[in-house]
Structure formats: structure tokens, C-alpha cells
Design an enzyme around this catalytic site. Sequence first.
Site: not given
Ligand code: PXG
Length: 290
Positions: A50, A149, A182
Site C-alpha cells: 500500500r 495514505k 470512514e
Molecule cells: N482510514 C484512515 C483515514 C486511516 O488513516 C484507516 C482508515 C485504517 O486503515 P488500516 O490499514 O490501519 O486498517 C486509517 C489508518 C494513528 C494511526 O497513529 C492511524 C491509522 C493507522 C495507524 C495509526 O493515528 N490509520
Amino acid sequence: MKVYIDGEFLDEAHAKISVFDHGLLYGDGVFEGIRMYHNRIFKLREHIERLYWSAKAILLDIPMTQEEMMRACVETCRANGLREGYIRLIVTRGKGTLGLDPRRCPKPSVVIIASTIQLYPEKYYQEGLTIITVPTTRNLVNSVNPAIKSLNYLNNILARIEANNAGVEEAIMLNSEGFVAECTGDNIFIIQKGRLYTPPLSAGALYGITRNTVLKCATGLGITSGEPNLTRYDIYNAAEMFLTGTAAEIVPVVRVDGRVIGDGRPGPVTASLTAAFHERTKVDGEIIFE
Ligand code: PXG
């Protein structure tokens, strides 16, 4: 703590990036948040894939192969003696001059931080979250596509500020058409009549790795899932609701915009998916210490 920067391990105090790095100046870069569980980096290959997709979308050429990047993540965990925790992997456009043209940055910067992570308080997992829908809509797919991301998280931060101002921990973001996209750092799921639903990625959500894992766990448990467009009406009338993310894992939601979800307590389908998810963390991912 030892931090990986461009192939070297530096002490935390010396782990620094130039103020002329376009990651800082313009939010020009991409990142990943990855978890380690039980001596494994969970879904590392998927996170790295990703990362490279995000980089490709912003025309950023990462100066390492995906295999090299995976090895650098494992090495960073080893250098810090970590078997459990959290990796923040950042690739910026690199050091340039003032002016936003990315051609001013000859070499991307690669930073890997391996540390521990502060979970949400246990109470939220036991009792469920109260959240709201906020006015800030998710980015349009033809602006900063929510699938990227990127280091530019202001859209989500604005939504998070709106949640903070309302005294709640998370925010539902709708897309410009009014469909559920989301939360600010998590994907959204609901359960209705025993079926699992999550918004389609085209509604404006990150291609969440926890989201993917939960969909696979559902299949394994014989739970039918679908990805239709969802409205707030669907959320309010769900039997159960939860959010997924690397940091949050699976966190139940029991109240949205003043509506009680289901019976107001985390539900049984959420519990069985959470158990299945935690089983996956024991077996999926690259081993850190052989
Ligand atoms: N939506 C958004 C906008 C994200 O940033 C997710 C969904 C979930 O994706 P994953 O692949 O992690 O299941 C994210 C991921 C943090 C932090 O430090 C945020 C995320 C992941 C890890 C840490 O706030 N967001």
C-alpha cells in the site's frame, strides 16, 4: 530508541530531517502505521504494498525495493528489541528548496520509527464509543484521493477537531454525495440481520488493512458481508457497529449522533470478529527475531 533514516540507524536525539524537506513544508509524502504482535510484523507485506501504491499515486519513486523496505522494518524492530508495538514508516519527497515543485527534491527521505503504542483506554473496548457525524466531508476522489495514505491529513484532522469540540473520540465523515465514507483514522462497519456491511472503497475510504482482515475473518466465520453505499439512516438502524484500524484494532460503537446503536452495548458479532482478528495476529506477518 534507534530510528532508521535513509539506511542508517540513528539515536533518537540525532534522528532529524531537514526543515527544507517537502514532507514538512508541504505535507508531500506518504506513510504507513503498522503493528507488531507476538514477534511478528502484522501484514507487513500488505502495508508495504500500500505504501508503494500511495507513492506511485503521487509520482514518488521510493529508492528501495519492496523487499528491501520490508527488511528495513524488521531490522528497525530488532535494533530496538521490539516484539510488540508500532511502526511509523514515512517516505517524504525529500529535501528541496522553497517552492512546491517536487522536481526541486532530488532524493526522497525514508524514516522508520519502531516504538510502542498507546491503545485507546480499555473502557472503549468494553463499553463502546460514542461518536458523531461531522460537517467536514471526506476529500473528493479527484483531489487528494482518500486511498492515498499521504502526509497531508488536514482533512481528517479538521474532522477530529469537530469531534473533540463535541466531546467525543471519533467522527464519521461523509463523502460529497452524503454517503458514509470512514472515520478520521478508521474504517466503518455495521451489522444488520447477521450480515456485515462496510462502505465501498469508492465512497472515499482508505483501503484499510484491518478492514480487509475483518472481511476475511467474516468469511471464515460464515458471516456474509457486503460493500454497499451506506447512509446515516443505515448506521442509526444497525444492530451493531464497530471501527477498524491498525491503531484502534476493532472498537465497538454504541451511540451515533444521539442514536443508540442496537441495545447500546458492544454486540456478539463484533465480539466474534474481534476474537478471530486477534487469532490472525498470532500467525500473520514477518517474524522479527528468529
Ligand atoms: N482510514 C484512515 C483515514 C486511516 O488513516 C484507516 C482508515 C485504517 O486503515 P488500516 O490499514 O490501519 O486498517 C486509517 C489508518 C494513528 C494511526 O497513529 C492511524 C491509522 C493507522 C495507524 C495509526 O493515528 N490509520
